[in-house]
Design an enzyme around this catalytic site. Structure first.
Site, PDB file in Angstrom:
ATOM      1  N   ASP A   1      -0.257  -0.099  -4.846  1.00 56.01           N
ATOM      2  CA  ASP A   1      -1.881   0.316  -4.738  1.00 56.01           C
ATOM      3  C   ASP A   1      -1.911   1.786  -4.095  1.00 56.01           C
ATOM      4  OD1 ASP A   1      -4.199   0.539  -4.432  1.00 56.01           O
ATOM      5  OD2 ASP A   1      -4.757  -1.214  -3.890  1.00 56.01           O
TER       6      ASP A   1
ATOM      7  N   LYS B   1       1.030  -1.328   0.191  1.00 54.91           N
ATOM      8  CA  LYS B   1      -0.311  -0.180   0.361  1.00 54.91           C
ATOM      9  C   LYS B   1       1.001   0.959  -0.055  1.00 54.91           C
ATOM     10  CE  LYS B   1      -4.550  -1.115   0.574  1.00 54.91           C
ATOM     11  NZ  LYS B   1      -5.096  -1.031  -0.757  1.00 54.91           N
TER      12      LYS B   1
ATOM     13  N   LYS C   1     -12.521  -7.348  -8.030  1.00 60.70           N
ATOM     14  CA  LYS C   1     -13.571  -7.479  -6.803  1.00 60.70           C
ATOM     15  C   LYS C   1     -14.376  -8.181  -6.607  1.00 60.70           C
ATOM     16  CE  LYS C   1     -10.207  -4.404  -4.036  1.00 60.70           C
ATOM     17  NZ  LYS C   1      -9.361  -3.921  -4.763  1.00 60.70           N
TER      18      LYS C   1
ATOM     19  N   GLU D   1      -1.910   0.097  -8.846  1.00 57.78           N
ATOM     20  CA  GLU D   1      -2.992   0.559  -9.222  1.00 57.78           C
ATOM     21  C   GLU D   1      -3.155   2.113  -8.454  1.00 57.78           C
ATOM     22  OE1 GLU D   1      -5.519  -2.133  -6.432  1.00 57.78           O
ATOM     23  OE2 GLU D   1      -3.651  -3.290  -6.580  1.00 57.78           O
TER      24      GLU D   1
ATOM     25  N   ASP E   1      -8.295   0.094 -10.377  1.00 54.81           N
ATOM     26  CA  ASP E   1      -9.166  -0.919  -9.245  1.00 54.81           C
ATOM     27  C   ASP E   1     -11.157  -0.285  -9.643  1.00 54.81           C
ATOM     28  OD1 ASP E   1     -10.508  -1.796  -6.753  1.00 54.81           O
ATOM     29  OD2 ASP E   1      -8.688  -1.991  -5.716  1.00 54.81           O
TER      30      ASP E   1
HETATM   31  O1  LIG Z   1      -5.680  -6.627  -3.732  1.00 56.43           O
HETATM   32  C1  LIG Z   1      -4.615  -7.299  -2.671  1.00 56.43           C
HETATM   33  O2  LIG Z   1      -4.225  -7.748  -2.868  1.00 56.43           O
HETATM   34  C2  LIG Z   1      -5.556  -7.371  -1.462  1.00 56.43           C
HETATM   35  C3  LIG Z   1      -6.610  -6.455  -1.198  1.00 56.43           C
HETATM   36  C4  LIG Z   1      -7.066  -4.972  -0.924  1.00 56.43           C
HETATM   37  O3  LIG Z   1      -5.537  -4.803  -1.336  1.00 56.43           O
HETATM   38  C5  LIG Z   1      -7.708  -4.220  -1.062  1.00 56.43           C
HETATM   39  C6  LIG Z   1      -8.951  -4.699   0.111  1.00 56.43           C
HETATM   40  C7  LIG Z   1     -10.164  -4.203  -0.170  1.00 56.43           C
HETATM   41  C8  LIG Z   1     -10.181  -2.998   0.359  1.00 56.43           C
HETATM   42  C9  LIG Z   1      -8.787  -1.980  -0.503  1.00 56.43           C
HETATM   43  O4  LIG Z   1      -8.224  -1.779   0.916  1.00 56.43           O
HETATM   44  C10 LIG Z   1      -7.928  -3.041  -1.079  1.00 56.43           C
HETATM   45  C11 LIG Z   1      -7.743  -2.249  -2.489  1.00 56.43           C
HETATM   46  O5  LIG Z   1      -7.847  -0.924  -2.093  1.00 56.43           O
HETATM   47  O6  LIG Z   1      -7.084  -3.036  -3.196  1.00 56.43           O
HETATM   48 MG   LIG Z   2      -7.345  -0.932  -5.395  1.00 55.53          MG
END
Ligand SMILES: O=C(O)CCC(=O)C1=CC=C[C@@H](O)[C@@H]1C(=O)O
Ligand SMILES: [Mg+2]
Length: 321
Positions: A162, A134, A236, A191, A214
């Site tokens: 991300d 992150k 997702k 991302e 995303d």
């Molecule tokens: O994508 C991944 O590797 C894990 C999931 C992930 O990072 C997320 C899941 C849900 C909410 C978010 O904070 C975050 C994202 O932003 O992609």
């Molecule tokens: Mg993301």
């Protein structure tokens, strides 16, 4: 004979889980359990606060109506609520034997802060080393230095980053400045670096760092397109809808030469293990983004292989029908 049950559940989260500036103390959701002719299927319905359009209450109402119609022998249409469509279609797929058990449990390890933790995990990781960090939570310069440090220290590492649209174009540039140009193509993707898609595309063009969509996938005007600098889409399923819709999006991405990454919306272990199976089926060549189980304090009904968290059984669920 058909029978159906809806269960409500709540799992305490790890202390520090913050989503879109809100602390997530518990993860709340529903399971649907369908039985027919000695076969059974489970599905998870857990709208993610701050990400899903529907509330858990909306989801429950739509799920109840569908379940009662199905139990009474109808073939009701999916209600058109993303999390509900996803959960029901998983349960129906299990019931019909259409969700194979083979799963991709090689989730990309997720790191929100300390790069030292990641070193240990990556050292133990067999095969291709992929990790997700992150960024955008601290100074952009620090993010750039951390990414650079990891890429320098681990020559076979590919990083996913991300930013969740945290950066202005200037901050995004500050990040990029600290990543050695020789390492930039080992950033598998970043991302959503900027607040707007146009700024993110400009960032990719100017820096040579590939980006992924995303949040954009859930915007009404989003279309799958091959654009310079875009390498991947993060899908997702809990925020997307039915398995058919997820499959359609994966196919649309692949047809354009984009990588499709099946990713978590912080599901329980039941939903996450299903996502690992969906990833094995639809995106067999891509490591999914499913390393979110350890944000929780317990697993539910099904265990993620090798995970040490306790697994609660059906007695931890509240039947609603
Ligand atoms: O994508 C991944 O590797 C894990 C999931 C992930 O990072 C997320 C899941 C849900 C909410 C978010 O904070 C975050 C994202 O932003 O992609
Ligand atoms: Mg993301």
């Amino acid at each position: 004979m058909r029978s159906v049950q809806i269960y409500r559940w709540q799992i305490p989260m790890d202390a520090g889980v913050v989503l879109r500036e809100r602390r997530l103390k518990t993860r709340d959701g529903l399971f649907v359990y369908l039985q027919h002719d000695g076969r059974e299927g489970w599905g998870e319905i857990s709208p993610l606060p701050g990400f899903s359009h529907e509330s858990l209450e909306d989801a429950e109402a739509a799920l109840r109506a569908w379940c009662i119609a199905w139990r009474d022998g109808e073939e009701p249409l999916l209600p058109g609520v993303a999390s509900v469509d996803f959960g029901i279609s998983c349960a129906l797929a299990e019931l019909a034997g259409l969700l194979p058990d083979a799963a991709n449990y090689r989730a990309a390890p997720l790191c929100t802060g300390d790069p030292d933790e990641l070193f240990a995990v990556l050292a133990a990781m067999p095969g291709e080393k992929v990790a997700k960090i992150k960024v955008g939570l601290y100074e952009a310069v620090r993010d750039g230095m951390v990414a650079n440090l990891l890429l320098e220290a681990i020559p076979d590492l590919r990083l996913r980053l991300d930013a969740n649209r945290a950066w202005t174009p200037l901050k995004a540039q500050q990040f990029a400045k600290y990543v050695n140009p020789a390492y930039r193509d080992r950033i598998a993707f970043l991302e959503e670096p900027c607040k707007t898609r146009a700024d993110s595309l400009a960032f990719a063009r100017e820096t040579g760092i590939a980006i992924a969509w995303d949040e954009s996938l859930r915007e009404d005007d989003f279309e799958f397109a091959a654009e310079p600098g875009v390498r991947a889409v993060v899908i997702k399923p809990m925020l997307t809808g039915s398995l058919a819709k997820v499959h359609e999006q994966v196919n649309a991405a692949h047809a354009l030469g984009l990588t499709a990454v099946i990713s978590s919306s912080i599901e329980s272990s039941l939903g996450l293990t299903q996502l690992a199976r969906i990833a094995a089926q639809y995106t067999p060549d891509t490591v999914p983004g499913l390393d979110t189980l350890n944000l929780m304090q317990a697993q539910l009904l099904r265990t993620w292989p090798g995970n040490a968290l306790p697994c609660l059984g059906r007695e931890a669920l509240e039947p609603l029908l």
